[in-house]
Scaffold this motif. Sequence first.
Motif, short mmCIF file in Angstrom:
data_model
loop_
_atom_site.label_atom_id
_atom_site.label_comp_id
_atom_site.label_asym_id
_atom_site.label_seq_id
_atom_site.Cartn_x
_atom_site.Cartn_y
_atom_site.Cartn_z
N ALA A 36 0.85 -1.20 0.00
CA ALA A 36 0.00 0.00 0.00
C ALA A 36 0.89 1.25 0.00
O ALA A 36 2.02 1.21 0.46
CB ALA A 36 -0.91 -0.01 1.23
N PRO A 37 0.34 2.34 -0.50
CA PRO A 37 1.09 3.60 -0.44
C PRO A 37 0.92 4.24 0.94
O PRO A 37 -0.07 4.00 1.63
CB PRO A 37 0.41 4.45 -1.52
N ASN A 41 6.07 7.60 2.27
CA ASN A 41 6.43 6.17 2.32
C ASN A 41 6.81 5.74 3.74
O ASN A 41 7.74 4.95 3.94
CB ASN A 41 7.56 5.86 1.33
N ASN A 42 6.09 6.25 4.74
CA ASN A 42 6.47 5.96 6.13
C ASN A 42 6.02 4.59 6.61
O ASN A 42 6.45 4.11 7.64
CB ASN A 42 5.96 7.05 7.09
N GLN A 43 5.10 3.95 5.87
CA GLN A 43 4.69 2.57 6.18
C GLN A 43 4.36 2.40 7.67
O GLN A 43 5.00 1.62 8.36
CB GLN A 43 5.79 1.59 5.73
N TRP A 45 2.00 1.00 9.28
CA TRP A 45 1.25 -0.18 9.70
C TRP A 45 2.12 -1.22 10.41
O TRP A 45 3.28 -1.39 10.11
CB TRP A 45 0.59 -0.81 8.48
N ARG A 88 -1.61 11.59 11.73
CA ARG A 88 -2.54 10.52 12.08
C ARG A 88 -3.63 10.33 11.02
O ARG A 88 -3.97 9.21 10.66
CB ARG A 88 -3.16 10.77 13.46
N THR A 89 -4.17 11.43 10.50
CA THR A 89 -5.22 11.33 9.48
C THR A 89 -4.74 10.54 8.28
O THR A 89 -5.39 9.61 7.81
CB THR A 89 -5.65 12.75 9.04
N ARG A 90 -3.57 10.91 7.78
CA ARG A 90 -3.05 10.25 6.58
C ARG A 90 -2.60 8.82 6.88
O ARG A 90 -2.74 7.93 6.06
CB ARG A 90 -1.92 11.08 5.99
N LEU A 92 -3.92 6.81 9.11
CA LEU A 92 -5.11 5.96 9.19
C LEU A 92 -5.58 5.57 7.79
O LEU A 92 -5.96 4.42 7.55
CB LEU A 92 -6.24 6.68 9.93
N MET A 93 -5.54 6.51 6.85
CA MET A 93 -5.94 6.16 5.49
C MET A 93 -4.98 5.15 4.86
O MET A 93 -5.41 4.24 4.15
CB MET A 93 -6.07 7.43 4.64
N SER A 94 -3.70 5.32 5.14
CA SER A 94 -2.73 4.34 4.63
C SER A 94 -2.97 2.95 5.22
O SER A 94 -2.87 1.94 4.52
CB SER A 94 -1.30 4.77 4.97
N GLY A 96 -5.82 1.87 6.14
CA GLY A 96 -7.01 1.38 5.44
C GLY A 96 -6.66 0.81 4.07
O GLY A 96 -7.21 -0.22 3.65
N ALA A 97 -5.74 1.47 3.37
CA ALA A 97 -5.30 0.98 2.06
C ALA A 97 -4.60 -0.38 2.21
O ALA A 97 -4.81 -1.30 1.42
CB ALA A 97 -4.37 2.00 1.41
N GLN A 100 -7.15 -3.04 2.88
CA GLN A 100 -7.88 -3.39 1.65
C GLN A 100 -7.04 -4.34 0.78
O GLN A 100 -7.57 -5.31 0.23
CB GLN A 100 -8.27 -2.12 0.89
N LEU B 92 -11.98 7.24 8.16
CA LEU B 92 -10.75 7.55 7.43
C LEU B 92 -10.13 6.28 6.86
O LEU B 92 -9.65 6.26 5.72
CB LEU B 92 -9.73 8.24 8.36
N MET B 93 -10.16 5.20 7.64
CA MET B 93 -9.62 3.94 7.12
C MET B 93 -10.45 3.43 5.94
O MET B 93 -9.91 2.91 4.96
CB MET B 93 -9.51 2.90 8.23
N GLY B 96 -9.50 5.29 2.99
CA GLY B 96 -8.22 4.76 2.50
C GLY B 96 -8.41 3.49 1.69
O GLY B 96 -7.76 3.28 0.65
N GLN B 100 -7.56 3.00 -2.26
CA GLN B 100 -6.71 1.91 -2.75
C GLN B 100 -7.40 1.15 -3.88
O GLN B 100 -6.78 0.80 -4.88
CB GLN B 100 -6.34 0.96 -1.59
#
Lengths: 170, 170
Positions: A36-37, A41-43, A45, A88-90, A92-94, A96-97, A100, B92-93, B96, B100
């Motif tokens: 996932a992006p 690129n802090n990864q 997760w 944190r916002t970004r 959390l979306m990462s 989620g990606a 997925q 947010l997740m 994300g 994706q």
Amino acid sequence: MDAFEAITTRRSVREFTDREVTDRELDRLIEAARWAPSGLNNQPWRFMKVTDRSLIEDLSHMTKYRGVVAGAPALMAIFIDADEMYDRTRDLMSAGAAIQNLLLAAHETGMGACWLGEILAKREDVQALLEVPDSFEFVALVALGWPVERERSGVRHPPEKFVVQPPETD
Amino acid sequence: MDAFEAITTRRSVREFTDREVTDRELDRLIEAARWAPSGLNNQPWRFMKVTDRSLIEDLSHMTKYRGVVAGAPALMAIFIDADEMYDRTRDLMSAGAAIQNLLLAAHETGMGACWLGEILAKREDVQALLEVPDSFEFVALVALGWPVERERSGVRHPPEKFVVQPPETD
């Protein structure tokens, strides 16, 4: 199965057969997740594979979806690590990606999965049980296994509900 | 291209050819996005297709990645709608996950995409420009187009970095 088909045919699976999920199978899901992006690129997760029966039982008591968790041969606990946080916002979306990706990879191999969010209400209990570092924030639990065969419908809003028009320009 | 291959070969694309992205192509990406899972199936995501040159130019001035935005034939602006909110963390997740799906569907059709997060620093300006309802929260901008051919490397941490071991049980 092409990606578009995997995306549109994936459904949440809440009933699993007795067939186990191997460590190798779980690793392949993590392999998908990590592509996932993420911001810069802090990864952010972090993943924990949970197949120990007593841990699964204990986790099942921390959610009202007890049956889904207790009936799963494997769980994936997902965290973001504040020590790697970009925003944190970004992040959390990462996460989620990444989740997925994991769900799609599971679906493509014939596995079933259910992303559980309600258990976040017991975040502190989960984190204590799983003995994760203080910098971790528990963000999702995914129940994994081999699906009991049955029809699973998916319902989504029509595009009119969620596609908004851009403003007119001159 | 199977889903696993799409997941592991997708890269951020920041340089696009002059070829336009059609409305139909954008709709297919939204179709993929909407099949993401969400908490209580609340589908909090909202999408705006932006192909108007003057809006693209204006948006490009709201990020330090100006070239990526200005050089894209199309943008997708993504929001979550507080009026449909289940829980911001989980929503947010879900957003994300939807993004994706959109990125994977784009990659599979040969399109290139870049998920831009830094522009969230100008959230209010973006929301004013795009004239979205007050309940909307701008969460991502995706630049879309047909990729200029070149090698794009992807770097991810090895699993030891982000797979944590469960506690021992008796």
